[in-house]
Design a protein around this motif. Structure first.
Motif, PDB file in Angstrom:
ATOM      1  N   ARG A   1     -92.796  -2.362 -53.465  1.00  0.00           N
ATOM      2  CA  ARG A   1     -91.804  -3.048 -54.296  1.00  0.00           C
ATOM      3  C   ARG A   1     -92.265  -3.010 -55.744  1.00  0.00           C
ATOM      4  N   VAL A   2     -91.372  -2.573 -56.631  1.00  0.00           N
ATOM      5  CA  VAL A   2     -91.684  -2.466 -58.053  1.00  0.00           C
ATOM      6  C   VAL A   2     -91.367  -3.789 -58.747  1.00  0.00           C
ATOM      7  N   GLY A   3     -92.253  -4.212 -59.640  1.00  0.00           N
ATOM      8  CA  GLY A   3     -92.040  -5.439 -60.400  1.00  0.00           C
ATOM      9  C   GLY A   3     -92.718  -5.346 -61.757  1.00  0.00           C
ATOM     10  N   ARG A   4     -92.770  -6.466 -62.450  1.00  0.00           N
ATOM     11  CA  ARG A   4     -93.438  -6.483 -63.746  1.00  0.00           C
ATOM     12  C   ARG A   4     -93.891  -7.899 -64.075  1.00  0.00           C
ATOM     13  N   VAL A   5     -94.911  -8.000 -64.904  1.00  0.00           N
ATOM     14  CA  VAL A   5     -95.309  -9.239 -65.562  1.00  0.00           C
ATOM     15  C   VAL A   5     -95.543  -8.873 -67.017  1.00  0.00           C
ATOM     16  N   GLY A   6     -94.564  -9.150 -67.875  1.00  0.00           N
ATOM     17  CA  GLY A   6     -94.667  -8.755 -69.272  1.00  0.00           C
ATOM     18  C   GLY A   6     -94.791  -7.243 -69.397  1.00  0.00           C
ATOM     19  N   PRO A   7     -95.832  -6.766 -70.100  1.00  0.00           N
ATOM     20  CA  PRO A   7     -95.990  -5.322 -70.292  1.00  0.00           C
ATOM     21  C   PRO A   7     -96.618  -4.612 -69.101  1.00  0.00           C
ATOM     22  N   THR A   8     -97.046  -5.383 -68.098  1.00  0.00           N
ATOM     23  CA  THR A   8     -97.725  -4.803 -66.940  1.00  0.00           C
ATOM     24  C   THR A   8     -96.732  -4.541 -65.822  1.00  0.00           C
ATOM     25  N   LEU A   9     -96.714  -3.308 -65.326  1.00  0.00           N
ATOM     26  CA  LEU A   9     -95.832  -2.914 -64.232  1.00  0.00           C
ATOM     27  C   LEU A   9     -96.593  -2.994 -62.919  1.00  0.00           C
TER      28      LEU A   9
ATOM     29  N   PRO B   1     -84.601  -9.972 -57.246  1.00  0.00           N
ATOM     30  CA  PRO B   1     -84.694 -10.955 -56.169  1.00  0.00           C
ATOM     31  C   PRO B   1     -83.535 -11.945 -56.166  1.00  0.00           C
ATOM     32  N   PHE B   2     -82.872 -12.102 -57.313  1.00  0.00           N
ATOM     33  CA  PHE B   2     -81.714 -12.988 -57.429  1.00  0.00           C
ATOM     34  C   PHE B   2     -80.680 -12.322 -58.332  1.00  0.00           C
ATOM     35  N   THR B   3     -79.415 -12.692 -58.162  1.00  0.00           N
ATOM     36  CA  THR B   3     -78.402 -12.262 -59.118  1.00  0.00           C
ATOM     37  C   THR B   3     -77.983 -13.469 -59.946  1.00  0.00           C
ATOM     38  N   VAL B   4     -77.689 -13.218 -61.211  1.00  0.00           N
ATOM     39  CA  VAL B   4     -77.363 -14.281 -62.163  1.00  0.00           C
ATOM     40  C   VAL B   4     -75.972 -14.013 -62.727  1.00  0.00           C
ATOM     41  N   ALA B   5     -75.074 -14.980 -62.607  1.00  0.00           N
ATOM     42  CA  ALA B   5     -73.694 -14.792 -63.050  1.00  0.00           C
ATOM     43  C   ALA B   5     -73.558 -14.915 -64.558  1.00  0.00           C
TER      44      ALA B   5
ATOM     45  N   VAL C   1     -90.366 -11.063 -66.137  1.00  0.00           N
ATOM     46  CA  VAL C   1     -91.161 -11.080 -64.907  1.00  0.00           C
ATOM     47  C   VAL C   1     -90.240 -10.797 -63.732  1.00  0.00           C
ATOM     48  N   MET C   2     -90.731 -10.001 -62.786  1.00  0.00           N
ATOM     49  CA  MET C   2     -89.974  -9.750 -61.565  1.00  0.00           C
ATOM     50  C   MET C   2     -90.954  -9.448 -60.445  1.00  0.00           C
ATOM     51  N   THR C   3     -90.906 -10.275 -59.401  1.00  0.00           N
ATOM     52  CA  THR C   3     -91.648  -9.998 -58.171  1.00  0.00           C
ATOM     53  C   THR C   3     -90.687 -10.237 -57.010  1.00  0.00           C
TER      54      THR C   3
ATOM     55  N   GLY D   1     -89.239 -18.323 -70.965  1.00  0.00           N
ATOM     56  CA  GLY D   1     -87.787 -18.391 -70.873  1.00  0.00           C
ATOM     57  C   GLY D   1     -87.304 -19.147 -69.653  1.00  0.00           C
ATOM     58  N   LEU D   2     -86.338 -18.559 -68.969  1.00  0.00           N
ATOM     59  CA  LEU D   2     -85.744 -19.134 -67.766  1.00  0.00           C
ATOM     60  C   LEU D   2     -86.301 -18.430 -66.544  1.00  0.00           C
ATOM     61  N   CYS D   3     -86.921 -19.180 -65.638  1.00  0.00           N
ATOM     62  CA  CYS D   3     -87.534 -18.587 -64.452  1.00  0.00           C
ATOM     63  C   CYS D   3     -86.897 -19.135 -63.184  1.00  0.00           C
TER      64      CYS D   3
END
Length: 326
Positions: free
Chosen positions: A103-111, A213-217, A227-229, A249-251
């Motif tokens: 699974r591909v994700g990121r934390v700031g500049p780190t992939l 992981p979630f969709t935002v309307a 960030v995405m995990t 931001g908003l997490c």
């Protein structure tokens, strides 16, 4: 312990803390993280939403407060965010048998590229501008990956919560020709020879992105995916992409609820889309909205007011537009 394990542990532990801190993953620079990293803003209280039909927010108890706006119409200037999904720059040519799909994700500049399988074999790979954190002291030795100098670190992985007797941590760190740091870590039954084989099999080819992981309307305009995990993501101002800390931001996070979790009497008790929710507020404004989806799951939305100023009603409105897959 790998990143996703730590997020799950953080979600459970955060419910015991009186107030969230602004820096959820301040020690995460890559795939391998500190076992003793500060717990923080992932989840004081969580938000949620599986239905798409809007339900009014009502006060169910706790301190009185003004009613939230009815329905989930976007706030002025808000829109559906158009998020650029991260592309991992390396593609494995070989992986330990049975490891499954990464699974591909990121934390700031780190992939990030993370794997987990049903046998608890886990593997995490990171590429970023700074070296990853080993997570603990261990034994180092020199090696090579694609002909470039590398460091291999090994230690007993039983120091990580949730690992089994006999598990070992194996980490490999090296630099690409363009100066980016690559770090590979495993804290299960994967061996050193398997980790070096995996590292040497990587090729410079982007992998397809993983789904959100979630969709935002609807959300404030101009935010990016910071960030995405698997069960966590943050939308923040573009400048945050250069910051290796998460929690900007908003997490949004999905975690496990303890059976005896009780909301703080200082927090506002309400319902969001028919589910019990807790709103935590500081002297600067709302901090976290937590919704108990069922007996096991909590969904939370937290806001770092240093990055993004939201009112109570805006935080609730944002939460109403979130859909949890599955």
């Amino acid at each position: 312990m790998m990143l996703e394990d730590d997020l799950r542990a953080t979600l459970r532990e955060r419910a015991e803390e009186p107030a969230p801190a602004p820096d959820l993953l301040d020690a995460v620079r890559g795939g391998v993280r500190r076992a003793d990293r500060r717990r923080a803003a992932v989840l004081g209280a969580a938000a949620v939403l599986v239905a798409v039909v809007a339900v009014p927010v009502a006060i169910a108890g706790g301190r009185p407060s003004p009613p939230a706006p009815q329905g989930s119409a976007p706030a002025t200037g808000w829109q559906r965010p158009r998020l650029d999904l991260p592309l991992f720059p390396l593609t494995p040519g070989w992986a330990p048998p049975g490891l499954g799909t990464g699974r591909v994700g990121r934390v700031g500049p780190t992939l990030l590229l993370t794997y987990e399988d049903s046998a608890d074999r886990s593997l995490e790979l990171s590429v970023g501008p700074e070296p990853g954190d080993w997570g603990a002291e261990g034994e180092d030795r020199a090696a090579t990956v694609h002909g470039r100098p590398a460091t291999v670190r090994t230690l007993d992985a039983e120091i990580y919560e949730g690992n089994r007797p006999g598990d070992r941590y194996v980490g490999v760190r090296w630099q690409l020709a363009d100066g980016r740091w690559v770090q590979l870590g495993s804290s299960s039954r994967n061996t050193e020879s398997e980790m070096l084989r995996f590292a040497n099999g990587l090729r410079l080819q982007a992998m397809p992105p993983s789904p959100l992981p979630f969709t935002v309307a609807t959300a404030p305009p101009g935010l990016v995916l910071q960030v995405m995990t698997e069960n966590y993501m943050c939308l923040a101002p573009p400048a945050s992409l250069a910051d290796g800390d998460s929690g900007h931001g908003l997490c949004i996070g999905l975690g496990t609820a303890a059976p005896d979790d009780e909301p703080s009497p200082e927090d506002e008790q309400l319902t969001v889309r028919g589910e019990p929710a807790t709103l935590e507020t500081s002297d600067r404004g709302p901090v976290a909205l937590t919704v108990r989806l069922d007996a096991q799951r909590l969904l939370s939305v937290t806001v770092e007011q240093n990055d993004l100023i939201l009112t109570r009603d805006q935080l609730i409105r944002f939460a109403e537009g979130i859909t949890v897959p599955g």
